[in-house]
Structure formats: structure tokens, C-alpha cells
Design a protein around this motif. Structure first.
Motif, PDB file in Angstrom:
ATOM      1  N   TYR A 285      13.550 106.395 -14.046  1.00 34.40           N
ATOM      2  CA  TYR A 285      12.279 106.198 -13.403  1.00 34.40           C
ATOM      3  C   TYR A 285      12.355 106.842 -12.214  1.00 34.40           C
ATOM      4  O   TYR A 285      11.172 107.400 -11.682  1.00 34.40           O
ATOM      5  CB  TYR A 285      12.062 104.729 -13.130  1.00 34.40           C
ATOM      6  N   GLU A 286      13.085 106.884 -11.344  1.00 29.30           N
ATOM      7  CA  GLU A 286      13.311 107.526 -10.039  1.00 29.30           C
ATOM      8  C   GLU A 286      12.874 108.866 -10.206  1.00 29.30           C
ATOM      9  O   GLU A 286      12.126 109.714  -9.364  1.00 29.30           O
ATOM     10  CB  GLU A 286      14.444 107.254  -9.246  1.00 29.30           C
ATOM     11  N   GLN A 287      13.374 109.442 -11.211  1.00 29.56           N
ATOM     12  CA  GLN A 287      13.331 110.993 -11.432  1.00 29.56           C
ATOM     13  C   GLN A 287      12.078 111.511 -11.833  1.00 29.56           C
ATOM     14  O   GLN A 287      11.316 112.177 -11.536  1.00 29.56           O
ATOM     15  CB  GLN A 287      14.278 111.458 -12.408  1.00 29.56           C
ATOM     16  N   GLU A 288      11.286 110.310 -12.855  1.00 31.25           N
ATOM     17  CA  GLU A 288      10.152 110.718 -13.350  1.00 31.25           C
ATOM     18  C   GLU A 288       9.215 110.595 -12.544  1.00 31.25           C
ATOM     19  O   GLU A 288       8.064 111.355 -12.364  1.00 31.25           O
ATOM     20  CB  GLU A 288      10.077 109.763 -14.600  1.00 31.25           C
ATOM     21  N   PHE A 289       9.039 109.628 -11.392  1.00 28.95           N
ATOM     22  CA  PHE A 289       8.053 109.474 -10.559  1.00 28.95           C
ATOM     23  C   PHE A 289       8.301 109.646  -9.191  1.00 28.95           C
ATOM     24  O   PHE A 289       7.580 109.576  -8.090  1.00 28.95           O
ATOM     25  CB  PHE A 289       7.488 107.786 -10.801  1.00 28.95           C
ATOM     26  N   ASP A 290       9.228 110.250  -9.170  1.00 32.30           N
ATOM     27  CA  ASP A 290       9.798 110.959  -7.638  1.00 32.30           C
ATOM     28  C   ASP A 290       9.877 109.795  -6.585  1.00 32.30           C
ATOM     29  O   ASP A 290       9.119 109.995  -5.581  1.00 32.30           O
ATOM     30  CB  ASP A 290       8.908 112.037  -7.391  1.00 32.30           C
ATOM     31  N   SER A 291      10.380 108.611  -6.825  1.00 34.08           N
ATOM     32  CA  SER A 291      10.213 107.633  -6.031  1.00 34.08           C
ATOM     33  C   SER A 291      11.461 106.935  -6.165  1.00 34.08           C
ATOM     34  O   SER A 291      12.120 105.779  -6.829  1.00 34.08           O
ATOM     35  CB  SER A 291       9.232 106.582  -6.841  1.00 34.08           C
ATOM     36  N   PRO A 292      12.524 107.224  -5.053  1.00 33.04           N
ATOM     37  CA  PRO A 292      13.980 106.702  -5.158  1.00 33.04           C
ATOM     38  C   PRO A 292      13.853 105.226  -4.681  1.00 33.04           C
ATOM     39  O   PRO A 292      13.013 104.945  -3.867  1.00 33.04           O
ATOM     40  CB  PRO A 292      14.550 107.690  -4.124  1.00 33.04           C
TER      41      PRO A 292
END
Length: 353
Positions: A285-292
Motif C-alpha cells: 500500500y505504501e509503495q502504491e500510494f506513495d504514503s509511508p
């Protein structure tokens, strides 16, 4: 999050923005609106600001290139914050830019209001703010008035309901270098996905601030999707077991002040294989949405309350029964009746309310 008990409406300019894809035009006013009494400003304040009282998400203006100066709205509002006499000119440029990005045929035309506010509070800090609002939906109102010893009824078409703001944004004069603090309203999402995203994505170009509210919301959302969609691929689980896992996660977030990834997965999942699977799911999820999402963060009570509304604890059995599971899942057992050729649940309890 946003309060306006000290706020005042300083200046307002009104324009009309049509949809160029269906051959509509825009119309610009020559000067700011003249407010001649106290009633209209108070009504406008209610119309523009009251919807933001429940807005918890804070955004920043951004640009896909990484160069914030290329964000048109950031450029226009900065010009006003630096030189307030440029307000009306900037409002015209904002209207023209909205017209430019109104490319989907399902986007409705409407009035555009650009407003300069004083002392609107966000997170306890009173600040100047620029508001941009668009009214797309009109209604018909009845008017009843005395006439010749009785009453008459009249109506007014294409009027605006001040309790229903279609689209709005408040841009606060703080954190300029990060894209300002921004809160947004977008209630009118009809017309398909492409029409729905133009306000946030094409016009404003927003990115949500990665604060405790956002991290709490994202973690609960990711976990919910993991339990309801991913676990079936690796484990054989009943719906009652899934509901129990959701209840345990919500219990953790309600009781703790701080989220800790290892503590959370150990207490709620408790299975090494499931823990590894969840961490991989979160990483994707973090990689797909660039939201760490940090492994440790302060839990937002407001985010927990909001997510609790979409966390389901109801087991639906055909069209006959709903079982609400709030506690110990060991008090409910699933079986199969060969004679009836049907599944069943056995529920244990001490008292009947």
C-alpha cells in the motif's frame, strides 16, 4: 479542527464558470461584491465555513513535478497573501484556471466565490485564509406571505441552499513552503469518477498531510482490507473469525494512545505467518500510494471514531438473522446439520436482555 467564532469575511468576488466541453463560457465580475448589510455576510459565513467544522483531514497543495511553484492555485493565493490589493485580479485568474480544467462533460457549471477571511482557526491558530467555493446545484423555494387578510404562496427558482455547500477549499496563510495548510469539501461527486476528481486533483492538486489522523485512518483501513480481502488467500477463516479480528483491532486503537506495529500485530493477529503477510500488505500500500506509515505514531481519536462506523461486526445469515459480535468469539460455534443440510451457529450466553 476548523472554527470560525472569531472569523470575519473581508472581501468576496463572484464569477460564473461554465463547462467548455459543452460549449459553456465563463463570466467575470468587474469588482468585488459589495456587502451592504450585516445579514448577507453572516449568511455567507454560515454557507462557506460551517461545513468545515467536521473536516479532520489536512492537505497541502502540491505538483506532480515536485516543483510547488508550478501549482497554479499556490501561485495565485501567494500573490494575494503577499499583496492583498491583488485579490480581485487573482480571483479572476482562479476562475479562468477552473474553467481550463473543467474538461469532463458531466461537470456542472456554477458560481465561483473567492473569499478573503480573517481569523479562521485551524488547529487552534487564528489565521488569514483564502476560500474558494463553487455552487453547482440549485433548488426551488416556496415563500408564504400575508396578503389581503390571508396568505399568498410564491416561489423562487435556481436558489442556493446555504446548508448545502457543493465544493469548497480553505487555504490558510501558514506553511507556504509546504503548500500551505488546506482543508477541502467536495459533496457533489456525481457524474462518474473522472468528473468527481477534478476539484481535488486537477484544480487544487492536493496531497493529504501525513499526520496522526491520516496514519490512524490508513492503518485501520489497510488492516480492514487485509482481513476482509487478503486473509482468505492464506488461511481458512470463518466470517465470525474475521469479525473477531476486526473487533480486536478496534479495541486496540480505542484503548491505546500510541500505535506500535510489533505490539499491534502481536496482540491482534498473534500468528507469525499472518503478521508477516500483514506487514507485506501494508508495504505494498505504501509503495502504491506513495504514503509511508510509521511503525509508531500517536493514535487520533477522531480517526478511530470515524473508522469505527465502517468496521462491521454483523454476521448476516441469509435474510433471516443478523448476529452482532462484540466480544468473545469462543462463545459462538459454527456447525453443519446433516438432516437439514444447512449451516448453523450455536451461541452461548448467561442472561437474555
Amino acid at each position: 479542527m476548523v472554527t470560525f467564532f472569531e472569523a470575519s469575511l473581508d472581501t468576496i468576488s463572484v464569477h460564473h464558470v461554465g463547462n467548455p466541453s459543452i460549449n459553456e463560457l465563463y463570466s467575470l465580475s468587474d469588482h468585488p461584491l459589495e456587502l451592504k448589510d450585516e445579514v448577507i455576510p453572516n449568511l455567507l459565513m454560515q454557507y462557506f465555513l460551517k461545513p468545515f467544522e467536521k473536516a479532520n483531514e489536512v492537505y497541502h497543495l502540491t505538483h506532480s513535478s515536485g516543483d510547488l511553484s508550478l501549482n497554479e492555485i499556490h501561485h495565485f493565493v501567494t500573490r494575494v497573501f503577499d499583496q492583498k490589493e491583488k485579490f480581485h485580479e487573482a480571483s479572476e485568474l482562479i476562475a479562468k484556471f477552473l474553467f481550463k480544467v473543467t474538461t469532463h462533460p458531466n461537470i456542472k457549471g456554477g458560481e465561483l466565490y473567492v473569499v478573503y477571511f480573517n481569523k479562521v482557526q485551524i488547529e487552534g491558530n487564528p489565521l488569514d485564509a483564502i476560500g474558494i467555493f463553487k455552487s453547482e446545484n440549485k433548488e426551488t423555494y416556496l415563500k408564504v406571505y400575508p396578503d389581503k387578510g390571508g396568505f399568498q404562496v410564491d416561489y423562487e427558482e435556481n436558489a442556493i441552499n446555504i446548508n448545502k455547500l457543493d465544493k469548497g477549499v480553505l487555504i490558510f496563510n501558514i506553511e507556504k513552503e509546504n503548500g500551505y495548510k488546506v482543508v477541502v469539501i467536495d459533496k457533489n461527486n456525481s457524474g462518474g469518477q473522472d468528473a468527481a476528481v477534478y476539484w481535488k486533483d486537477d484544480f487544487l492538486q492536493l496531497k493529504i498531510r501525513n499526520d496522526s489522523y491520516n496514519q490512524t485512518t490508513n492503518t485501520l483501513g489497510i488492516y480492514k482490507n487485509f482481513v476482509t480481502e487478503k486473509l482468505d488467500e492464506e488461511f481458512e477463516m470463518s466470517k465470525a473469525d474475521k469479525i473477531d479480528l476486526l473487533n480486536r483491532s478496534m479495541k486496540y486503537f480505542k484503548e491505546k494512545d500510541t500505535f506500535d506495529m510489533d505490539e499491534f500485530t502481536g496482540e491482534v493477529l498473534g500468528n507469525e505467518k499472518a503478521i508477516e503477510s500483514f506487514k507485506n500488505f501494508k508495504s505494498q500500500y505504501e509503495q502504491e500510494f506513495d504514503s509511508p506509515i510509521a511503525d509508531t505514531f500517536e493514535i487520533s481519536d477522531n480517526a478511530v471514531k470515524k473508522q469505527a462506523k465502517v468496521y462491521k461486526s454483523v454476521l448476516k445469515l441469509d435474510k433471516n438473522f443478523h448476529i452482532y459480535i462484540h466480544g468473545d468469539k469462543d462463545l459462538i460455534e459454527k456447525g453443519f446439520d446433516d438432516g437439514k443440510a444447512m449451516n448453523y451457529y450455536k451461541v452461548y450466553f448467561k442472561e437474555e436482555a
